[in-house]
Design an enzyme around this catalytic site. Structure first.
Site, mmCIF file in Angstrom:
data_model
loop_
_atom_site.group_PDB
_atom_site.id
_atom_site.type_symbol
_atom_site.label_atom_id
_atom_site.label_comp_id
_atom_site.label_asym_id
_atom_site.label_seq_id
_atom_site.Cartn_x
_atom_site.Cartn_y
_atom_site.Cartn_z
ATOM 1 N N ALA A 1 9.507 -4.396 -4.861
ATOM 2 C CA ALA A 1 8.021 -3.514 -5.019
ATOM 3 C C ALA A 1 8.584 -3.059 -7.147
ATOM 4 O O ALA A 1 7.453 -1.874 -7.092
ATOM 5 C CB ALA A 1 8.656 -1.972 -4.648
ATOM 6 N N ALA A 2 8.867 -3.528 -7.707
ATOM 7 C CA ALA A 2 8.483 -3.079 -9.029
ATOM 8 C C ALA A 2 7.169 -3.168 -9.256
ATOM 9 O O ALA A 2 6.736 -2.223 -10.523
ATOM 10 C CB ALA A 2 9.451 -4.031 -10.109
ATOM 11 N N GLY A 3 6.205 -4.564 -9.010
ATOM 12 C CA GLY A 3 5.158 -4.699 -9.564
ATOM 13 C C GLY A 3 4.027 -3.351 -8.903
ATOM 14 O O GLY A 3 3.241 -2.945 -10.028
ATOM 15 N N ASP A 4 4.550 -3.395 -7.650
ATOM 16 C CA ASP A 4 4.186 -2.283 -7.015
ATOM 17 C C ASP A 4 4.242 -0.217 -7.256
ATOM 18 O O ASP A 4 3.138 -0.343 -8.482
ATOM 19 C CB ASP A 4 4.373 -1.663 -5.178
ATOM 20 N N GLY B 1 0.750 -0.618 0.137
ATOM 21 C CA GLY B 1 0.338 -0.074 0.233
ATOM 22 C C GLY B 1 0.615 0.874 0.211
ATOM 23 O O GLY B 1 0.741 2.093 -0.961
#
Length: 299
Positions: free
Chosen positions: A239-242, A39
């Site tokens: 965190a690449a996907g985030d 988040g």
């Protein structure tokens, strides 16, 4: 405005030669502490990429909570930060020399997010046009806030990570579901394009399948697109996907163009994997635009 309801964590990152095998002890190459949580990663990324953001999250009362709280304030996300009497969530992350990662999460304060808290912040959240959700908070919260946004005709993007305890009822309230390959397989039992097609059959309007270094696949009511990933030297994929999700939401809010949003998101994610950490790897809007121009020249 983009609303994000979700987790914040502190990422304890151990860089290692290889993933530790059962029974093996190895020395880590380096250790770092970074602000993270799906988040928070998405909220900070949206903010850094130029969007107005309302982030609802529960922050713990320990040292990790203080660290996370200050980081979110410094990022300009002062709205929606709720302090609770629990340790903050954290993630223990192994990152190999090749940049691959393996993550274990302690929910901590994130588990205290509840529907009543969402109701208190609902009017402010509903000022947003797009809602970003992940699955590091209790699922009933995701289901309720997705339902509320859909009732108001808002746009909902759901990242089913981690892919557990997911009630398929949420699919009818979600405009785009964004699993990676492993998550899609966990939900459907299938891989790749077959998994995306099953998600559509399960009631998802659109599926954005994140394929890492292989790019992404988008299928659904809004069209069908397949994009290759930009070629970069990966250092840390945390965190690449985030960052991909956040960047997609930022550009889609501006343009409502799926293809251009996928390209913008792919560029943001490509830049992020060349840097260590989660939020510390987020590029600015200007960096993404410059990267895309450079890629166009190369192409």
């Amino acid at each position: 405005m983009i609303a994000v309801v979700g987790s914040n964590n502190v990422d304890l990152v151990l860089t290692v030669d290889h993933f530790t095998e059962p029974g093996e002890t190895q020395r880590c190459i380096s250790y770092n502490r970074f602000p993270g949580g799906k988040g928070a990663n998405q909220a900070v990324a949206c903010k850094k990429l130029g969007a107005s953001v309302y982030f609802l999250t529960c922050v713990g009362n320990d040292g990790n909570g203080d660290f996370s709280y200050k980081t979110l304030l410094d990022a300009g996300l002062e709205k929606g930060l709720v302090r609770v009497e629990l340790p903050n969530g954290f993630a223990m992350i192994e990152v190999t020399r090749e940049g691959k990662n393996r993550i274990i999460i302690f929910p901590g304060a994130n588990a205290s997010m509840n529907v009543e808290l969402v109701q208190k912040h609902l009017d402010e959240l509903l000022n947003a046009d797009i809602l970003l959700l992940q699955n590091e908070i209790p699922f009933d919260v995701n289901l309720e806030i997705a339902r509320k946004f859909k009732q108001k005709g808002k746009f909902v993007i759901f990242d089913p990570a981690p892919a557990s305890n997911i009630d398929g009822e949420i699919f009818k309230y979600v405009d785009i579901i964004t699993p990676n390959e492993a998550e899609a397989q966990q939900i459907t039992g299938k891989q790749g394009e077959s998994a995306a097609e099953i998600l559509l059959e399960m009631g998802c309007s659109n599926v954005l399948l994140k394929l890492g270094e292989k790019g992404c696949l988008f299928v659904g009511h809004l069209g069908r697109y397949k994009l290759d990933a930009f070629k970069v030297k990966a250092v840390d994929t945390t965190a690449a996907g985030d960052i991909f999700n956040a960047a997609f939401a930022v550009w889609y809010e501006k343009t409502e163009d799926v293809y251009d949003s996928l390209r913008f998101a792919s560029a943001a994610a490509a830049i992020s994997v060349t840097r260590l950490g989660a939020q510390s790897s987020i590029p600015s809007f200007e960096e993404v635009i410059r990267f895309l121009k450079e890629q166009s020249v190369k192409g």
